[in-house]
Design a protein around this motif. Structure first.
Motif, mmCIF file in Angstrom:
data_model
loop_
_atom_site.group_PDB
_atom_site.id
_atom_site.type_symbol
_atom_site.label_atom_id
_atom_site.label_comp_id
_atom_site.label_asym_id
_atom_site.label_seq_id
_atom_site.Cartn_x
_atom_site.Cartn_y
_atom_site.Cartn_z
ATOM 1 N N GLU A 226 0.826 -1.203 0.000
ATOM 2 C CA GLU A 226 0.000 0.000 0.000
ATOM 3 C C GLU A 226 0.864 1.257 0.000
ATOM 4 O O GLU A 226 1.939 1.304 0.588
ATOM 5 C CB GLU A 226 -0.943 -0.004 1.205
ATOM 6 C CG GLU A 226 -2.012 -1.070 1.115
ATOM 7 C CD GLU A 226 -3.262 -0.690 1.898
ATOM 8 O OE1 GLU A 226 -3.304 0.427 2.459
ATOM 9 O OE2 GLU A 226 -4.195 -1.502 1.936
ATOM 10 N N SER A 227 0.363 2.290 -0.677
ATOM 11 C CA SER A 227 1.100 3.533 -0.842
ATOM 12 C C SER A 227 0.746 4.539 0.265
ATOM 13 O O SER A 227 -0.428 4.913 0.390
ATOM 14 C CB SER A 227 0.780 4.155 -2.205
ATOM 15 O OG SER A 227 1.206 5.489 -2.267
ATOM 16 N N TRP A 230 -0.961 7.589 -1.338
ATOM 17 C CA TRP A 230 -2.383 7.433 -1.639
ATOM 18 C C TRP A 230 -3.220 7.600 -0.387
ATOM 19 O O TRP A 230 -4.277 8.237 -0.414
ATOM 20 C CB TRP A 230 -2.644 6.055 -2.253
ATOM 21 C CG TRP A 230 -4.057 5.880 -2.738
ATOM 22 C CD1 TRP A 230 -4.539 6.160 -3.974
ATOM 23 C CD2 TRP A 230 -5.173 5.406 -1.974
ATOM 24 N NE1 TRP A 230 -5.892 5.891 -4.039
ATOM 25 C CE2 TRP A 230 -6.311 5.435 -2.830
ATOM 26 C CE3 TRP A 230 -5.335 4.973 -0.664
ATOM 27 C CZ2 TRP A 230 -7.566 5.030 -2.409
ATOM 28 C CZ3 TRP A 230 -6.597 4.569 -0.234
ATOM 29 C CH2 TRP A 230 -7.699 4.599 -1.107
ATOM 30 N N ARG A 234 -6.164 10.257 0.048
ATOM 31 C CA ARG A 234 -7.520 9.831 0.386
ATOM 32 C C ARG A 234 -8.048 10.646 1.566
ATOM 33 O O ARG A 234 -9.214 11.058 1.590
ATOM 34 C CB ARG A 234 -7.496 8.343 0.720
ATOM 35 C CG ARG A 234 -8.819 7.710 1.081
ATOM 36 C CD ARG A 234 -9.755 7.686 -0.091
ATOM 37 N NE ARG A 234 -10.721 8.779 -0.016
ATOM 38 C CZ ARG A 234 -11.607 9.056 -0.934
ATOM 39 N NH1 ARG A 234 -11.634 8.356 -2.051
ATOM 40 N NH2 ARG A 234 -12.445 10.046 -0.792
ATOM 41 N N SER A 280 -13.715 11.378 -5.831
ATOM 42 C CA SER A 280 -12.297 11.351 -5.483
ATOM 43 C C SER A 280 -11.595 12.416 -6.301
ATOM 44 O O SER A 280 -11.831 12.540 -7.494
ATOM 45 C CB SER A 280 -11.674 9.980 -5.719
ATOM 46 O OG SER A 280 -11.556 9.709 -7.083
ATOM 47 N N SER A 283 -6.968 11.661 -4.809
ATOM 48 C CA SER A 283 -6.622 10.245 -4.916
ATOM 49 C C SER A 283 -7.198 9.590 -6.160
ATOM 50 O O SER A 283 -7.159 8.376 -6.302
ATOM 51 C CB SER A 283 -7.114 9.485 -3.680
ATOM 52 O OG SER A 283 -8.521 9.610 -3.534
ATOM 53 N N ARG A 287 -3.590 8.344 -9.724
ATOM 54 C CA ARG A 287 -3.101 7.882 -8.435
ATOM 55 C C ARG A 287 -3.508 6.437 -8.209
ATOM 56 O O ARG A 287 -4.456 5.951 -8.797
ATOM 57 C CB ARG A 287 -3.666 8.764 -7.308
ATOM 58 C CG ARG A 287 -3.272 10.223 -7.411
ATOM 59 C CD ARG A 287 -1.778 10.403 -7.248
ATOM 60 N NE ARG A 287 -1.417 11.810 -7.257
ATOM 61 C CZ ARG A 287 -0.163 12.249 -7.282
ATOM 62 N NH1 ARG A 287 0.836 11.402 -7.324
ATOM 63 N NH2 ARG A 287 0.100 13.544 -7.277
ATOM 64 N N ASP A 288 -2.803 5.766 -7.318
ATOM 65 C CA ASP A 288 -3.091 4.361 -7.080
ATOM 66 C C ASP A 288 -2.921 4.042 -5.607
ATOM 67 O O ASP A 288 -2.034 4.579 -4.940
ATOM 68 C CB ASP A 288 -2.139 3.484 -7.907
ATOM 69 C CG ASP A 288 -2.703 2.106 -8.135
ATOM 70 O OD1 ASP A 288 -2.780 1.333 -7.154
ATOM 71 O OD2 ASP A 288 -3.071 1.789 -9.276
ATOM 72 N N ARG A 289 -3.778 3.144 -5.125
ATOM 73 C CA ARG A 289 -3.725 2.754 -3.720
ATOM 74 C C ARG A 289 -2.435 2.020 -3.385
ATOM 75 O O ARG A 289 -1.977 2.031 -2.238
ATOM 76 C CB ARG A 289 -4.928 1.871 -3.391
ATOM 77 C CG ARG A 289 -4.962 1.392 -1.952
ATOM 78 C CD ARG A 289 -6.232 0.615 -1.676
ATOM 79 N NE ARG A 289 -6.264 0.142 -0.312
ATOM 80 C CZ ARG A 289 -7.303 -0.501 0.242
ATOM 81 N NH1 ARG A 289 -8.378 -0.730 -0.491
ATOM 82 N NH2 ARG A 289 -7.253 -0.913 1.486
#
Length: 417
Positions: A226-227, A230, A234, A280, A283, A287-289
């Motif tokens: 996980e980033s 991100w 979020r 959103s 994010s 962008r990516d989770r």
């Protein structure tokens, strides 16, 4: 017992109805050169039409009920069973084909503008990769970030312009120069006569050439990482919604919403509303989770090959060429090898094969929102047959210029007179 008999009678009656529908709209009545004769229930899943002499379109739509219309053993079943729910597959055959690459010497253009001056009858499809977000790309897996001046540049050599971004060493064996019948060229790939040999690398090799087909960075357990970026974006989205509500209610805040929006817009972000209405902003795409692997930042990368996506491609055969496009919601897309299987089934459907062609005579073009297929009539009319990025698939997609991605080049195919 009585209930089972009634169900048996019901299913027998139901199958008889479908059998009748299949007969009146079967491949025998929808062969090449024969226009649709009846809009039966089966035609919502498969339709065939002659666009012009020597140009035939086959349209498949995978949605609920197709198994009843085309059970196992029917030619359509082999196609539809390789697709995902709500996906559409457009297969266009052009016989005795003449092809060329058209496009911009500099910059990009809307697909409709690319085809507006073309003579018909002809088919026009999207071509090669290009630089859309230069700030997200590096020169190669170890190089410096690309300069903004490379925006809109095609990736790989093309006969249209001397301004292009070279293919990275990591993909030179896969992205190849494709030459049309008139000698014009563009670079794209991979070749799809055979499936790509995917081998899952150890997580320690994810950033080496062994990881060039991996989109995400993986931990030692094989899980996506996980980033933190991100997660913070979020959180910003949640705060933005709260602040916007306060602003609309004329309640003073300690943070200027307008300034925050302007700063994010300057960073190439924009408000995003998903098809389901969810919000959103910071994010949102691109962008990516999860943390992306290093190969995702290489121009012309194939790190997406194992991810679901909308896909397009071309295959060359004796006496004709086939133009393939699979469009869907991103989550219902195909991996590159799944698309290759669909292309294989498509070629068999029209009596051809991938097995007996040269290694590089079937390949993937750019995919996702770059996909389009246009038919240009003899009278100059333009008809959109397929387009990436649509929320719903249909036999007659409408042309919406603001939603169509601009591209630097395209491939034109005609019947050679």
């Amino acid at each position: 017992m009585m209930k089972d008999i009634k169900l048996s009678i019901f299913y027998h009656y139901f199958w008889c109805c479908w059998e009748w529908l299949s007969q009146i709209s079967s491949p025998a009545s929808l062969q090449v050169g024969v226009k649709p004769i009846l809009r039966s229930a089966a035609q919502q899943f498969y339709r065939c039409e002659e666009l012009a002499p020597g140009i035939t379109r086959h349209f498949f739509h995978c949605k609920a009920g197709w198994q009843l219309a085309y059970p196992a053993g029917t030619p359509q079943h082999s196609i539809l069973s390789t697709m995902n729910s709500q996906g559409a597959y457009n297969l266009i055959q052009v016989k005795n084909t003449s092809t060329s690459v058209i496009g911009m010497h500099e910059g990009m253009n809307n697909p409709l503008d690319l085809v507006k001056s073309l003579n018909g009858p002809s088919i026009v499809v999207n071509g090669g990769f290009f630089i859309l977000y230069p700030e997200f790309y590096h020169e190669d897996e170890k190089g410096e970030p690309l300069h903004q001046r490379f925006y809109t540049y095609p990736i790989g050599e093309t006969s249209l312009t001397q301004d292009y971004v070279p293919v990275s060493d990591g993909y030179k064996d896969l992205l190849k120069l494709r030459t049309m019948t008139d000698g014009t060229t563009y670079t794209i790939g991979p070749s799809l006569k055979s499936a790509l040999p995917f081998v899952e690398p150890d997580f320690t090799a994810i950033n080496s050439k062994a990881g060039r087909f991996n989109f995400y960075a993986m931990d030692s357990n094989g899980s996506k990482i996980e980033s933190p970026l991100w997660a913070s974006l979020r959180t910003w989205d949640d705060q933005y919604e709260d602040l916007q509500k306060l602003k609309e209610a004329n309640i003073p805040t300690t943070l200027s919403v307008d300034i925050e929006v302007e700063s994010l817009t300057a960073a190439a972000q924009k408000p995003i509303f998903s098809p389901d209405g969810s919000f959103s902003f910071a994010s949102g795409p691109p962008r990516d989770r999860y943390i992306r692997g290093v190969w995702t930042r290489v121009p012309g990368n194939l790190s997406h090959a194992k991810q679901p996506n909308e896909r397009s491609g071309i295959s060359r055969h004796e006496g004709s060429e086939l133009f393939h496009a699979y469009t869907s919601q991103r989550s219902q897309g195909l991996t590159i090898n799944e698309f290759r299987t669909l292309m294989q089934e498509g070629t068999r459907f029209v009596g051809l094969s991938l097995e007996n062609i040269p290694d590089d005579d079937a390949w993937a073009n750019d995919g996702g929102m770059s996909i389009f297929q246009f038919f240009v009539g003899a009278d100059g009319t333009k008809r959109l047959l397929a387009s990436g990025g649509l929320n719903e698939q249909s036999f007659e997609p409408s042309i919406n210029l603001k939603d169509m991605r601009k591209v630097p080049n395209a491939v034109v195919a005609r019947v050679n007179s």
